[in-house]
Scaffold this motif. Structure first.
Motif, mmCIF file in Angstrom:
data_model
loop_
_atom_site.group_PDB
_atom_site.id
_atom_site.type_symbol
_atom_site.label_atom_id
_atom_site.label_comp_id
_atom_site.label_asym_id
_atom_site.label_seq_id
_atom_site.Cartn_x
_atom_site.Cartn_y
_atom_site.Cartn_z
ATOM 1 N N ARG A 136 9.711 -0.676 6.776
ATOM 2 C CA ARG A 136 9.667 0.755 6.427
ATOM 3 C C ARG A 136 8.281 1.362 6.544
ATOM 4 N NH1 ARG A 136 11.507 2.782 0.801
ATOM 5 N NH2 ARG A 136 10.799 0.714 0.210
ATOM 6 N N TRP A 137 7.282 0.594 6.077
ATOM 7 C CA TRP A 137 5.939 1.172 5.982
ATOM 8 C C TRP A 137 5.026 0.693 7.090
ATOM 9 C CZ3 TRP A 137 5.322 4.930 2.450
ATOM 10 C CH2 TRP A 137 6.240 4.981 1.408
ATOM 11 N N GLY A 153 -8.759 -4.310 7.516
ATOM 12 C CA GLY A 153 -8.546 -5.715 7.188
ATOM 13 C C GLY A 153 -7.164 -6.001 6.632
ATOM 14 N N VAL A 154 -6.688 -5.148 5.712
ATOM 15 C CA VAL A 154 -5.388 -5.439 5.109
ATOM 16 C C VAL A 154 -4.249 -5.212 6.086
ATOM 17 C CG1 VAL A 154 -6.189 -5.000 2.774
ATOM 18 C CG2 VAL A 154 -5.099 -3.153 4.054
ATOM 19 N N ALA A 155 -4.481 -4.343 7.085
ATOM 20 C CA ALA A 155 -3.429 -4.094 8.076
ATOM 21 C C ALA A 155 -3.007 -5.381 8.754
ATOM 22 C CB ALA A 155 -3.905 -3.088 9.110
ATOM 23 N N PHE A 156 -3.942 -6.328 8.959
ATOM 24 C CA PHE A 156 -3.608 -7.593 9.615
ATOM 25 C C PHE A 156 -2.495 -8.325 8.877
ATOM 26 C CE2 PHE A 156 -6.235 -8.357 13.220
ATOM 27 C CZ PHE A 156 -7.388 -7.606 13.021
ATOM 28 N N GLU A 157 -2.433 -8.150 7.583
ATOM 29 C CA GLU A 157 -1.399 -8.831 6.795
ATOM 30 C C GLU A 157 -0.251 -7.911 6.427
ATOM 31 O OE1 GLU A 157 -1.142 -12.021 6.168
ATOM 32 O OE2 GLU A 157 -2.981 -12.343 7.319
ATOM 33 N N ASP A 206 -0.049 0.672 10.409
ATOM 34 C CA ASP A 206 -0.599 0.862 11.754
ATOM 35 C C ASP A 206 -1.574 2.024 11.759
ATOM 36 O OD1 ASP A 206 2.101 -0.051 14.088
ATOM 37 O OD2 ASP A 206 0.818 -1.236 12.755
ATOM 38 N N ALA A 207 -1.192 3.112 11.102
ATOM 39 C CA ALA A 207 -2.086 4.272 11.033
ATOM 40 C C ALA A 207 -3.377 3.893 10.312
ATOM 41 C CB ALA A 207 -1.401 5.434 10.322
#
Lengths: 340, 478
Positions: A112-113, A101-105, A118-119
């Motif tokens: 850099r990160w 969920g947090v990856a979407f934001e 993505d991972a």
């Protein structure tokens, strides 16, 4: 023996089944997109894949909350028995969904990160899917219950078995199929062609897994064997099995079409639907196989009525504005426009 | 006894629930306030066409999106944790609480989630009216969500409208009584107001930060600071009043909790003192080094200086909440509340003198107070939840009897996983939010999906942009 009296408990069981089905197909394709990420290394491709679901993923995931909440409200004893029994897969799923969920934001907030998020998106989507599949398999295997104490009575790794690992992998293949066919609808050109190829591969895998799980399940419990293979029930097995093959064939054919690009996705949904029918045939009327029936786990009548009144009005409204939201974001994702 | 690192399974389950819910609550608390603020900003923009409002909307929308996502993922954890770790509670109280939570999902979660996509990504795809509608739906959804969950929590504090079935389940008899239980209206008002106040101070803190950095002519910065200070001035006093009302209601229905809040180990038949500070000693049942104002507690709670107030000596030992935790968390919350009032009043003074944007000490205070609402709400929740112990349903079901039959090592492992992952993930989220806050709202404010990097100047003169970023034009010989 099927019981056809249409009481509130049956209504709630069907409604809950519907809610879980909607969750699986909606979150299925966006989790599938995360699992497919490793096949696409280019940032532009990954951006596009994520943006195809960015406006709708939260609404999709909300059906999971309704599924759990609905189980809690309509069948509290089942909720209280199943969740501790499946403790590890459920906790793993919840934590994986945090990463997803947090990856979407987060992945948009850093150069850099980005690879890290993505991972996290990939791992979160994969682990959540695998955990859901394992939970399903563990449920089908049966849960050890102390009926008098109304409490789970099994061990801490009961959920882990070759069968549940199989169902875990099966669900991953299925979600990849949903994700790929969704992206066939939403992308163009070279990206779409690659999605069509992946849809083919995961289509074959999914049907293979459906076959394997279907052949194994009857041997998990005597009750399952009886439902599928004894007497006239064998016709049911033939019908459902035949339908799976027919739908599968139609789906492979539809992947080669130039138009009607939504067909592969819809046929993949139909495959999931047939799997649900098969699951229902196995489980009914048990909600905690094979100890607790839906009637034994049901909430008191006052609770059922109170909720059903609201749900019968609200769920159609929810489906309507959800459909509207999808319609607003219809069509191909334009790589040039992005989301400014 | 089954323990993990010296803690038993119940304690570990309590720690896990407390940890996950405290982290979770920070996000909806801010989301409720921000969603309403964003709806207001968008409405002001549509009405006045003043570009500053659009700038602020886009600025806070990016922060809101991150905050909302963290609230969603931490929230799913809560909805499943009732079952995984508190299965006896779930079985027994499910018939009452389950339907309320189901309504929360049906009326609030779907509403917010359904319209969030349009609010964040759909401004150019739907007309301004529909986009405004979407913003309003998200704001209303967050408030409806708070309403249902507070009804649930309030029922756990002041249960009514139920009977007990033979199998031990709580059976709802009267849904109106269940939902509108005695403490519900007070807790709802207090929590919603806390949410708006928390957000106001965050917005005010960000505005103050940029004012201190010299961006005193940036219209977005001035507007957000002014709006936030109005909220502080008007809502902080309201919240103190609501808190007082809430306390009086709690005295009636959960006296042991108030005794713990007040630090009253012993009864006071002739006016109870307000203990400002001290060191509670649970073993000796007294507050050491107490600094107290005589009779003031009776005045506040009963509006009578000499009214008798019972102490924990009237409560059986096994029904007592842990006093020290409740005592201190209550004081932290109240202390912050009064500090917020102070900042609000100070800002009114500065405003009437026409110095709102130049009062640097006020700005420093507002900056320090930026996260104060978050600390206050956590302290408040600790007060009310720990004060409910040893019950999970007050007077009807004990916490120690409500947990799942899980091995301590299983709960211990999941607790460690939650702690590590939450600190990493939500720490990163907070870091990204702070990074966004460190930029001032600019002309041509970027949308939610634009890459971090050099700011696009989008057709304004370099002079104007530099002035707004705080460069002293005189010194640079412009």
């Amino acid at each position: 023996m099927m019981d056809y009296s249409f009481d509130l408990t049956t209504a709630w069981a069907l409604l809950l089944g519907f809610v879980v089905f909607v969750y699986v197909v909606l979150d299925g394709f966006d989790l599938g997109i995360g699992i497919l990420y490793p096949f696409f290394r280019k940032k532009e491709d990954r951006d596009l894949m994520m943006n195809s679901v960015a406006p709708v993923w939260d609404g999709n995931e909300t059906w999971l909350v309704l599924g759990g909440g609905g189980l809690f409200a309509a069948f509290p004893l089942a909720y209280a028995l199943i969740l501790p029994a499946l403790y590890a897969p459920i906790i793993a799923m919840l934590l994986a969904l945090v990463f997803r969920g947090v990856a979407f934001e987060f992945r948009w907030r850093t150069e850099r990160w980005r690879a890290v998020w993505d991972a996290g998106f990939i791992a979160g989507s994969s682990v959540a899917t695998f955990a859901q599949g394992v939970a399903l398999g563990a449920l089908l295997q049966g849960i050890t219950v102390d009926e008098a104490a109304r409490s789970y009575a099994g061990g801490w790794f009961d959920w882990l078995s070759p069968f549940s690992i199989l169902t875990g992998l099966a669900l991953m293949a299925g979600y990849c199929l949903l994700g790929a066919t969704w992206l066939v609808m939403k992308t163009t050109g070279d990206l779409q062609a690659r999605m069509q190829r992946l849809a083919w591969i995961f289509g074959v895998a999914t049907i293979g897994f459906i076959g394997a799980v279907s052949l194994w399940t009857p041997f998990l419990q005597d009750g399952y064997y009886h439902r599928w293979f004894e007497g006239w029930n064998i016709l049911l097995a033939v019908a459902v099995g035949g339908a799976v093959l027919a739908v599968g064939a139609a789906m492979f054919w539809s992947l080669r079409l130039r138009e009607h690009e939504s067909l592969p996705f819809l046929l993949a949904l139909a495959l999931f639907g047939l799997s649900f029918v098969g699951l229902g045939i196995c489980m009914w009327p048990y909600i905690v196989p094979t100890e607790i029936t839906v009637w034994e786990a049901a909430a008191p009548r006052k609770s059922q009525v109170f909720m059903l009144v609201g749900a019968s009005v609200l769920i159609p409204i929810i489906l309507a504005y959800t459909a509207y939201s999808y319609w607003v974001f219809r069509g191909k994702i334009d790589p040039e426009s992005g989301y400014h | 006894m089954d323990t993990f690192l010296g803690l038993d399974a119940v304690m570990l389950a309590r720690m896990q629930f407390g940890f996950t819910v405290a982290f979770h609550f920070i996000f909806p608390s801010v989301s409720i306030g921000l969603a309403s603020y964003l709806a207001v900003l968008n409405a002001m923009y549509l009405r006045t066409r003043d570009e500053a409002y659009l700038r602020l909307f886009k600025y806070w929308l990016k922060i809101f999106a991150i905050c909302f996502a963290m609230g969603v993922v931490s929230g799913i954890v809560m909805s499943y944790q009732f079952g995984t770790n508190w299965s006896v509670f779930s079985d027994k109280a499910g018939p009452v609480i389950g339907p309320l939570m189901a309504y929360e999902v049906l009326t609030a979660f779907f509403l917010e989630a359904g319209f969030l996509g349009i609010m964040i990504f759909g401004r150019d795809k739907v007309g301004p009216g529909l986009h405004m509608f979407a913003c309003a739906m998200v704001a209303i959804g967050t408030a409806i969500s708070a309403t249902w969950i507070l009804s649930v929590n309030s029922w756990m504090q002041t249960p009514q409208g139920y009977s007990i079935a033979e199998n031990g389940q709580f059976v709802p008899e009267d849904w109106l009584a269940v939902i509108f239980n005695p403490s519900f209206p007070y807790r709802l008002a207090h929590t919603l107001t806390a949410s708006y106040l928390t957000t106001a101070f965050i917005v005010g803190g960000v505005g103050a930060y940029h004012l201190l950095r010299g961006r005193t002519t940036n219209p977005g910065v001035r507007t957000m600071f002014s709006m936030a200070m109005w909220m502080a001035a008007l809502i902080a006093p309201l919240q103190i009043f609501l808190g007082d009302m809430h306390g009086i209601n709690t005295l009636e229905h959960q006296p042991a909790k108030v005794m713990a809040m007040e630090g009253h180990f012993e009864s006071h038949p002739d006016g109870a003192p307000l203990i400002l500070f001290g060191l509670p000693d649970q073993e000796a049942k007294t507050v050491r080094y107490a600094i107290e104002i005589p009779k003031l507690s009776s005045l506040i709670l009963k509006h009578d200086l000499n009214a008798p107030l019972d102490g924990l000596d009237t409560i059986p030992d096994e029904d007592e909440p842990p006093l020290a935790v409740v005592f201190w968390s209550f004081r932290v919350m109240v202390g912050i509340g009064f500090a917020m009032l102070g900042v609000g009043m100070w800002s009114l003074l500065a405003r009437f003198r026409g110095r709102l944007y130049d009062a640097r000490w006020l700005h420093r205070a507002a900056l320090v107070m930026a996260p104060s609402g978050l600390v206050a709400v956590i302290a408040g929740w600790i007060t009310t939840e720990v004060g409910r112990q040893p019950f999970v349903v007050y007077g009807a079901l004990r916490t120690a009897e409500a947990h799942s039959p899980l091995a301590a090592s299983a709960v211990g492992a999941s607790l460690i996983a939650f702690v590590v992952i939450y600190f990493v993930i939500f720490g990163a989220g907070v870091a990204y939010i702070l990074k966004l806050m460190a930029h001032a709202p600019e002309l041509g404010e970027r949308g939610v999906r634009e890459e971090p990097g050099p700011i696009r100047t989008a057709g304004i003169t370099p002079q104007q942009q530099m002035r707004e970023s705080g460069h002293d034009m005189g010194a640079e010989g412009a």
